[in-house]
Design a protein around this motif. Sequence first.
Motif, PDB file in Angstrom:
ATOM      1  N   LEU A 240      18.469  80.515 -53.481  1.00 36.73           N
ATOM      2  CA  LEU A 240      18.323  79.505 -52.196  1.00 36.73           C
ATOM      3  C   LEU A 240      17.406  80.134 -51.076  1.00 36.73           C
ATOM      4  CD1 LEU A 240      22.171  78.054 -51.600  1.00 36.73           C
ATOM      5  CD2 LEU A 240      20.159  77.114 -53.308  1.00 36.73           C
ATOM      6  N   LEU A 241      16.641  79.349 -50.530  1.00 29.73           N
ATOM      7  CA  LEU A 241      15.942  79.720 -49.340  1.00 29.73           C
ATOM      8  C   LEU A 241      15.889  78.949 -48.028  1.00 29.73           C
ATOM      9  CD1 LEU A 241      14.117  80.031 -52.338  1.00 29.73           C
ATOM     10  CD2 LEU A 241      12.354  80.965 -50.603  1.00 29.73           C
ATOM     11  N   PHE A 242      16.152  79.426 -46.924  1.00 26.08           N
ATOM     12  CA  PHE A 242      16.527  78.929 -45.647  1.00 26.08           C
ATOM     13  C   PHE A 242      15.707  79.458 -44.617  1.00 26.08           C
ATOM     14  CE2 PHE A 242      20.399  78.828 -48.081  1.00 26.08           C
ATOM     15  CZ  PHE A 242      20.889  77.405 -47.887  1.00 26.08           C
ATOM     16  N   ASP A 243      15.317  78.467 -43.554  1.00 23.57           N
ATOM     17  CA  ASP A 243      14.801  79.144 -42.332  1.00 23.57           C
ATOM     18  C   ASP A 243      15.981  79.693 -41.588  1.00 23.57           C
ATOM     19  OD1 ASP A 243      13.787  79.364 -39.705  1.00 23.57           O
ATOM     20  OD2 ASP A 243      12.393  77.806 -39.914  1.00 23.57           O
ATOM     21  N   PRO A 244      16.096  81.033 -41.307  1.00 19.07           N
ATOM     22  CA  PRO A 244      17.148  81.388 -40.772  1.00 19.07           C
ATOM     23  C   PRO A 244      17.318  81.216 -39.065  1.00 19.07           C
ATOM     24  CG  PRO A 244      15.592  83.241 -40.911  1.00 19.07           C
ATOM     25  CD  PRO A 244      14.871  81.949 -41.539  1.00 19.07           C
ATOM     26  N   ILE A 245      16.278  80.866 -38.628  1.00 16.41           N
ATOM     27  CA  ILE A 245      16.137  80.507 -37.241  1.00 16.41           C
ATOM     28  C   ILE A 245      16.881  79.008 -36.957  1.00 16.41           C
ATOM     29  CG2 ILE A 245      14.866  80.018 -34.721  1.00 16.41           C
ATOM     30  CD1 ILE A 245      15.054  82.876 -36.231  1.00 16.41           C
ATOM     31  N   SER A 246      16.188  77.853 -37.786  1.00 16.76           N
ATOM     32  CA  SER A 246      16.667  76.648 -37.839  1.00 16.76           C
ATOM     33  C   SER A 246      17.968  76.284 -38.662  1.00 16.76           C
ATOM     34  CB  SER A 246      15.466  75.660 -38.027  1.00 16.76           C
ATOM     35  OG  SER A 246      15.139  75.968 -39.405  1.00 16.76           O
ATOM     36  N   SER A 247      18.288  77.226 -39.406  1.00 17.70           N
ATOM     37  CA  SER A 247      19.131  77.207 -40.557  1.00 17.70           C
ATOM     38  C   SER A 247      18.813  76.290 -41.627  1.00 17.70           C
ATOM     39  CB  SER A 247      20.754  76.598 -39.904  1.00 17.70           C
ATOM     40  OG  SER A 247      20.964  77.850 -39.127  1.00 17.70           O
ATOM     41  N   LYS A 248      17.696  75.598 -41.331  1.00 14.06           N
ATOM     42  CA  LYS A 248      17.329  74.737 -42.464  1.00 14.06           C
ATOM     43  C   LYS A 248      17.053  75.084 -43.877  1.00 14.06           C
ATOM     44  CE  LYS A 248      15.315  71.191 -38.992  1.00 14.06           C
ATOM     45  NZ  LYS A 248      13.814  70.732 -38.766  1.00 14.06           N
ATOM     46  N   HIS A 249      17.233  74.041 -44.827  1.00 21.35           N
ATOM     47  CA  HIS A 249      17.140  74.503 -46.262  1.00 21.35           C
ATOM     48  C   HIS A 249      15.613  74.331 -46.652  1.00 21.35           C
ATOM     49  CE1 HIS A 249      17.387  73.429 -50.775  1.00 21.35           C
ATOM     50  NE2 HIS A 249      17.767  74.509 -50.817  1.00 21.35           N
TER      51      HIS A 249
ATOM     52  N   HIS B 274      15.882  89.773 -35.631  1.00 15.54           N
ATOM     53  CA  HIS B 274      16.545  89.115 -34.863  1.00 15.54           C
ATOM     54  C   HIS B 274      17.926  89.539 -34.444  1.00 15.54           C
ATOM     55  CE1 HIS B 274      12.952  86.410 -34.894  1.00 15.54           C
ATOM     56  NE2 HIS B 274      13.398  85.770 -34.196  1.00 15.54           N
ATOM     57  N   CYS B 275      18.596  89.245 -33.644  1.00 13.84           N
ATOM     58  CA  CYS B 275      19.959  89.414 -33.367  1.00 13.84           C
ATOM     59  C   CYS B 275      20.622  88.513 -34.128  1.00 13.84           C
ATOM     60  CB  CYS B 275      20.305  89.322 -31.923  1.00 13.84           C
ATOM     61  SG  CYS B 275      19.684  90.643 -30.954  1.00 13.84           S
ATOM     62  N   GLN B 276      20.849  88.500 -35.473  1.00  9.66           N
ATOM     63  CA  GLN B 276      21.401  87.456 -36.372  1.00  9.66           C
ATOM     64  C   GLN B 276      22.190  88.169 -37.518  1.00  9.66           C
ATOM     65  OE1 GLN B 276      18.665  84.625 -38.031  1.00  9.66           O
ATOM     66  NE2 GLN B 276      19.818  83.039 -37.220  1.00  9.66           N
ATOM     67  N   ILE B 277      23.038  87.537 -37.870  1.00 14.73           N
ATOM     68  CA  ILE B 277      23.662  88.184 -38.964  1.00 14.73           C
ATOM     69  C   ILE B 277      24.134  87.020 -40.054  1.00 14.73           C
ATOM     70  CG2 ILE B 277      25.776  89.647 -39.977  1.00 14.73           C
ATOM     71  CD1 ILE B 277      26.372  90.242 -37.031  1.00 14.73           C
ATOM     72  N   ALA B 278      24.017  87.130 -41.191  1.00 20.65           N
ATOM     73  CA  ALA B 278      24.262  86.296 -42.259  1.00 20.65           C
ATOM     74  C   ALA B 278      25.472  86.758 -43.273  1.00 20.65           C
ATOM     75  CB  ALA B 278      23.156  86.194 -43.163  1.00 20.65           C
ATOM     76  N   SER B 279      26.367  86.008 -43.760  1.00 24.03           N
ATOM     77  CA  SER B 279      27.364  86.307 -44.606  1.00 24.03           C
ATOM     78  C   SER B 279      27.554  85.206 -45.812  1.00 24.03           C
ATOM     79  CB  SER B 279      28.703  86.479 -43.821  1.00 24.03           C
ATOM     80  OG  SER B 279      29.058  85.414 -43.158  1.00 24.03           O
TER      81      SER B 279
ATOM     82  N   LEU C 231      25.618  81.790 -40.545  1.00 18.03           N
ATOM     83  CA  LEU C 231      24.764  82.572 -39.750  1.00 18.03           C
ATOM     84  C   LEU C 231      25.369  82.779 -38.386  1.00 18.03           C
ATOM     85  CD1 LEU C 231      21.395  80.872 -40.593  1.00 18.03           C
ATOM     86  CD2 LEU C 231      21.910  83.202 -41.090  1.00 18.03           C
ATOM     87  N   TYR C 232      25.500  84.020 -37.907  1.00 16.64           N
ATOM     88  CA  TYR C 232      25.904  84.306 -36.551  1.00 16.64           C
ATOM     89  C   TYR C 232      25.020  84.795 -35.564  1.00 16.64           C
ATOM     90  CZ  TYR C 232      29.928  84.757 -39.682  1.00 16.64           C
ATOM     91  OH  TYR C 232      30.871  84.685 -40.758  1.00 16.64           O
ATOM     92  N   GLN C 233      24.903  84.346 -34.222  1.00 11.25           N
ATOM     93  CA  GLN C 233      24.015  84.785 -33.414  1.00 11.25           C
ATOM     94  C   GLN C 233      24.824  85.175 -31.994  1.00 11.25           C
ATOM     95  OE1 GLN C 233      20.704  82.438 -32.868  1.00 11.25           O
ATOM     96  NE2 GLN C 233      19.479  84.177 -31.752  1.00 11.25           N
ATOM     97  N   PRO C 234      24.689  86.271 -31.342  1.00 11.65           N
ATOM     98  CA  PRO C 234      25.656  86.727 -30.256  1.00 11.65           C
ATOM     99  C   PRO C 234      25.115  85.841 -29.181  1.00 11.65           C
ATOM    100  CG  PRO C 234      24.073  88.648 -30.656  1.00 11.65           C
ATOM    101  CD  PRO C 234      23.936  87.536 -31.778  1.00 11.65           C
TER     102      PRO C 234
END
Length: 382
Positions: A16-25, A363-368, A377-380
Motif C-alpha cells: 500500500l502507498l499513502f501520502d503521509p501528510i494528507s493520509s490519503k491512499h 517530519h514530526c510524524q510516527i506510523a504504526s 499516523l501520529y503527529q505531536p
Amino acid sequence: PCRSVLTVACEQTEVLLFDPISSKHIKTLSEAHEDCVNNIRFLDNRLFATCSDDTTIALWDLRKLNTKVCTLHGHTSWVKNIEYDTNTRLLVTSGFDGNVIIWDTNRCTEDGCPHKKFFHTRFLMRMRLTPDCSKMLISTSSGYLLILHDLDLNKSLEVGSYPILRARRTTSSSDIMLSGSSGPRAVGSPCHQNESSPLSEKHMSRSSQREGGSPRNSLEVLTPEVPGERDRGNCITSLQLHPKGWATLLRCSSNTDDQEWTCVYEFQEGAPVRPVSPRCSLRLTHCIEEANVGRGYIKELCFSPDGRMISSPHGFGIRLLGFDAHCSELVDCLPKEASPLKEIRSLYSHNDVVLTTKFSPTHCQIASGCLSGRVSLYQPKF
C-alpha cells in the motif's frame, strides 16, 4: 527518503502507498508478490525494493507502478531483509535460507541483477548495515549476534574463509563454547531454537588471534546479555541501528516466550584485538521489559532520525522511549551500568497487536501498523 510516500508491506501479497501528510491512499499494488510481503527499502526518491515469502525481491519505480522494474531470484526461502549501500549501489538481502546475497543494481536489466552469495549462517533472523556500511550485523533465533567488521561487500565469504574473533557475552569475562550439534531447523520458522552456535566447531578452529587491527570481513560472534536471561537462551527477533552508528537496538524474547525486552548496546571501538583476550565491541547500556502481547509475532522497533528516541510496539500501541527523561543524546547519558529506558509517552489507537512502527525521516510524524492491517499516523501537538 523525501518523505513524500509511506509504503506498507502487507501479509496478503499487497503493498500500500499513502501520502503521509494528507493520509490519503495513493495506490495498492494488489499482487506485488505471490506471498506475504515482508520488507520495503527505498534506494532513492523513486526506486524501491520489496521482498517476500515467495523467495523473490522486486524492484519498483514510483513513476511507473503498473509493472515491476524487475524480479530478483536467488534465495531459496522467505526473504526478510533488504539493505542498500548508496556508495556502491549494491543491494543486500537476507532470508530464512540463512543466506546474505549481494545484488549489483548498477547492471540491472529486465531479467534481474547480477548477484552472489556473500555470507551464510544458520538460524538467521535479521541483517543490518551500519550507516557508513563499515559493519554488517546479523541476529539469529538462537540468541547469537554476528558482526562483520571492516566490511567489504565485493568479497564473497566462503564458510571458514573469514577470520573469526573469539566469541563471548557482551558483559561477561568468560568465553562461550560454540558447537554445531543442533539438528535441522524448520525453514522460515520464527520459533525459538536451542542454544547452538550458527558456526560449527571446526570452523571456529580457524579463529584468528593476532596483534593489530582486524582484517576485512573479520567475524565477531556475541551472545548479548539480556536482563533476566542469564541462565536461558533468547531469540533476537528485531535488529535496528542508531542513525549515527553509535549503537544497536535489539528486541529479544526468551526461549520460553514468557518475556520480551528492548535493549540498547553501545559500540565500543577499543584497543586492537590481543592474542589472549576476546573481542567484545558491544556493551549493554539501556533496556526495558516489554508487554508480552502477541506471542510468536515479531515486533519491529526503530530509532528516531536523530537517534534520541525509540519507538517500540507495546501491546495494542507504541511506547516512545528515551535514554533519559530529557531525550538526551546517547553519548551524553551513557551509564556505567545498564539503566532502564525512560518512557516518554504511550500512544494507543489500535484494536490489535502492533507489529511495526517507523518515524518519518523529515517530519514530526510516527506510523504504526497492527496485526489486523490498520495503519495509524501520529503527529505531536506543540
